[in-house]
Design an enzyme around this catalytic site. Structure first.
Site: not given
Ligand code: GDP
Ligand code: IMO
Ligand code: MG
Length: 420
Positions: A217, A40-41, A13
């Protein structure tokens, strides 16, 4: 060397989706190399927010090919739902390709994921419940069913019946009749997207096209090198891109690690710089730190540079992208973990499991909002100092700094990878 690799440098994340989206404007191919719908991207474009699970984030920018690679594990129903929702949002998904070698996640994997978590009780990993672990177990046990198997449905259904028997013996309450009719229906929807992505990728590489390999991840969730057993079941580090997509290291030019300006983690496991106090709560509120997949509140804490340095080393990061700098606006002082009390920070990842306590250095904060900055000079000097401190400690250039979730809220610094 036309491949740029993008990986999460923390516990997931980090904002990989938005960095990939930004880099996609100058790429032809974006390819996911591991994991499944546990990811979840998020990509924000204007008022629209896209949440991608297994489809590569480059689909929003409209790259020529989006590949879901051989290293992934894919739930047919979840992929179909994702494609439908993207289509409904006006996104062209006709060029999304699912590798024939990718393994399928079937209902019994999801059941087994849940029952394994239940049986672990207080020691549960806090998985996303998507059946990821059991699907990779089947792959390693050589009992998995692959997307390419959907092309020969009679044989595929025989395999399904055999696997269902084993899964039932392991406690999964699944209905073979329902699974058979669902999989037959799903195969029709998915087969137009299933292909040999390895040769597609190599055709593109030979044509000199720019390829982005999308990590899912984060480094510390890697099954080999992360905080085992509190990890996912796939290889999340840069090396996984080669095996997860089918190309050699000589193709790689840049390796970009994405890290937040602080740290978060979802699920159980060590997190030395976690803040179980008002500051942690403030980070969660300001950063909207709730899981994209499960909606769980993310655990929040200060940036851990010992962990980030480990990520730099094991991924061979050539550049860092620092996201969410804006979330630190308004803190009078910002702490940064620079090592662990009385522990050798080089003993990764066991040092984390031993209950490491970070040694902090205090840096001055800034009060001006950063979200409007579009150039390095527009950032407050304390924010620039913060970025430079991280840069010097990790010995890696921070080439991208994001100050908000929107596509435009990114500062690109000199020396950033040139993709075009
Ligand atoms: P990913 O799984 O690595 O793609 O990241 P996620 O989407 O799960 O989580 C990143 C969250 O931070 C999302 O809600 C993005 O919209 C938000 N985000 C990304 N970059 C920034 C930033 O520079 N500032 C803020 N405030 N939010 C951001
Ligand atoms: P993105 O790509 C954050 C974590 C889960 C749990 C562990 C094992 O959005 O960064 P799983 O369902 O993979 O067997 O769970 O890994 N986990 C993540 N945490 N971002 C993710 O993906 C994750 N994918 C798995 O929360 O701790
Ligand atoms: Mg994510």
């Amino acid at each position: 060397m036309p491949v740029t690799l993008v990986v999460g440098a923390q516990w997931g994340d980090e904002g990989k989706g938005r960095i990939i989206d930004w880099l996609s404007s100058s790429a032809s191919v974006v390819a996911r190399f591991g994991g499944g719908a546990n990811a979840g991207h998020t990509v924000r474009v204007g008022e629209r927010t896209y949440k991608l699970r297994i489809v590569p984030s480059g689909v929003i920018a409209g790259v020529e090919h989006c590949i879901i690679g051989p290293g992934t594990v894919v739930s047919p129903s979840s992929l179909i739902a994702e494609l439908e929702s993207l289509r409904a949002g006006g996104v062209d998904v006709s060029h999304v390709w699912l590798s024939d070698l990718a393994h399928l996640i079937l209902p019994y994997h999801i059941e087994l994921d849940a029952s394994s978590e239940r049986s672990l009780g207080g020691a549960a990993l806090g998985t996303t419940g998507n059946g990821i672990g059991p699907a990779y177990v089947d792959r390693a046990a050589r009992t998995g069913i692959r997307a390419g198997d959907l092309a020969d449905m009679p044989r595929c259904l025989e395999m399904l019946a055999a696997r269902t028997q084993t899964a039932r013996a392991a406690g999964a309450a699944v209905d073979l009749k329902v699974m058979t009719s669902d999989l037959t229906r799903h195969a029709q929807a998915l087969l137009p997207h299933v292909r040999d992505t390895v040769s597609l990728l190599h055709d593109q590489l030979e044509a000199g096209k720019r390829v982005l390999a999308e990590g899912a991840q984060g480094t510390l969730l890697d099954v080999n090198l992360g905080t085992y057993p509190f990890v996912t079941s796939s290889v999340t580090v840069s090396g996984g891109a080669c095996t997860g997509l089918g190309f050699g290291p000589k193709e790689v030019e840049h390796v970009v690690g994405v890290a937040k300006a602080y740290c978060t983690r979802v699920g159980a496991g060590p997190f030395p710089s976690e803040l179980n106090d008002d500051t942690g709560e403030a980070l969660r509120e300001r950063g909207l730190e709730f899981g994209v997949v499960t909606g769980r509140p993310r655990r929040c804490g200060w940036l851990d540079l010992a962990a980030l340095r480990y990520a730099v080393q094991i991924n061979g990061l050539t550049h860092l992208a620092m996201t969410k700098l804006d979330v630190l606006d308004g803190f009078a002082e910002i702490s940064v973990g620079v090592g662990y009390e009385g522990q050798d920070a080089s003993a990764f990842p066991f040092v984390l499991a031993r209950g490491a306590k970070p040694r902090y250095k205090q840096l001055r904060g800034w009060s001006q909002p950063t979200s409007g900055a579009r150039a390095w000079e527009q950032l407050p000097s304390a924010a620039r100092d913060y970025v430079e401190f991280v840069e010097s400690h990790t010995r890696t250039p921070i080439s991208y700094v994001s100050v908000g979730p929107e596509r435009s809220q990114i500062i690109v610094r000199p020396g950033a990878p040139q993709l075009s």
